[in-house]
Design an enzyme around this catalytic site. Structure first.
Site, PDB file in Angstrom:
ATOM      1  N   GLN A 112      36.936  37.121 -17.670  1.00  0.00           N
ATOM      2  CA  GLN A 112      35.898  38.117 -17.391  1.00  0.00           C
ATOM      3  C   GLN A 112      36.062  38.624 -15.959  1.00  0.00           C
ATOM      4  O   GLN A 112      35.456  38.104 -15.028  1.00  0.00           O
ATOM      5  CB  GLN A 112      34.495  37.550 -17.603  1.00  0.00           C
ATOM      6  CG  GLN A 112      33.460  38.647 -17.501  1.00  0.00           C
ATOM      7  CD  GLN A 112      32.120  38.258 -18.084  1.00  0.00           C
ATOM      8  OE1 GLN A 112      31.955  37.207 -18.683  1.00  0.00           O
ATOM      9  NE2 GLN A 112      31.162  39.140 -17.906  1.00  0.00           N
ATOM     10  N   PHE A 113      36.881  39.682 -15.816  1.00  0.00           N
ATOM     11  CA  PHE A 113      37.153  40.213 -14.483  1.00  0.00           C
ATOM     12  C   PHE A 113      35.905  40.783 -13.828  1.00  0.00           C
ATOM     13  O   PHE A 113      35.839  40.910 -12.604  1.00  0.00           O
ATOM     14  CB  PHE A 113      38.274  41.259 -14.527  1.00  0.00           C
ATOM     15  CG  PHE A 113      37.821  42.641 -14.936  1.00  0.00           C
ATOM     16  CD1 PHE A 113      37.511  43.578 -13.962  1.00  0.00           C
ATOM     17  CD2 PHE A 113      37.706  42.984 -16.274  1.00  0.00           C
ATOM     18  CE1 PHE A 113      37.087  44.857 -14.322  1.00  0.00           C
ATOM     19  CE2 PHE A 113      37.288  44.247 -16.642  1.00  0.00           C
ATOM     20  CZ  PHE A 113      36.978  45.183 -15.667  1.00  0.00           C
ATOM     21  N   THR A 114      34.873  41.093 -14.599  1.00  0.00           N
ATOM     22  CA  THR A 114      33.662  41.677 -14.017  1.00  0.00           C
ATOM     23  C   THR A 114      32.910  40.692 -13.117  1.00  0.00           C
ATOM     24  O   THR A 114      32.012  41.096 -12.382  1.00  0.00           O
ATOM     25  CB  THR A 114      32.714  42.223 -15.101  1.00  0.00           C
ATOM     26  OG1 THR A 114      32.337  41.166 -15.977  1.00  0.00           O
ATOM     27  CG2 THR A 114      33.375  43.348 -15.879  1.00  0.00           C
TER      28      THR A 114
END
Length: 145
Positions: free
Chosen positions: A78-80
């Protein structure tokens, strides 16, 4: 690396309406590689995760680790988690590792987890995923190394 862990009684991740990974009791682990992260960072995060005492003992105290309870790990990229929201209203993601590095570190983390823990399920790096979970407690803990 950044991670958000959630103690769950069950969790799953689906891609295109097909379940990619599913666990019962365990930890949902959302992870993000950042620009300065290395395999050493991933190793430290995994060591912390496997020893973190977030499961209840017989007295009801959070005193047992994922290894103690033989629970599952559901690891989802989850790069966010690297979002910067302090200037303007649109999140910036310059703190996240580039996609090639992020995928390499995610894969490294998953493979290392599989060597050290018997139940490891995953999503797919970069995929549009739907995550379903029943947060137990609720217990949700952010970790940044």
């Amino acid at each position: 690396m950044k991670a958000v862990i959630q103690r769950v009684s069950q969790a799953s991740v689906s891609i295109d309406d097909l379940i990619a990974g599913r666990i019962s009791k365990g930890l949902l682990v959302l992870i993000c590689a950042e620009t300065a992260d290395t395999e050493s960072t991933a190793d430290r995060l995994l060591a912390k995760l496997l020893k973190l005492r977030v499961f209840s003992d017989a007295a009801g105290k959070m005193n047992r680790s994922i290894q103690d309870v033989e629970g599952g790990l559901l690891i989802v990229s989850q790069f966010t988690l690297a979002a910067d929201v302090w200037s303007g209203n649109r999140p910036g993601f310059t703190g996240a590792a580039d996609p090639k590095t992020g995928e390499r570190l995610y894969d490294y983390f998953v493979q290392a987890a599989r060597k050290l823990h018997p139940i490891v399920e995953t999503g797919a790096f970069g995929a549009n995923m739907q995550v379903n979970l029943v947060n137990d407690g609720p217990v949700t803990i952010p970790i940044q190394l």
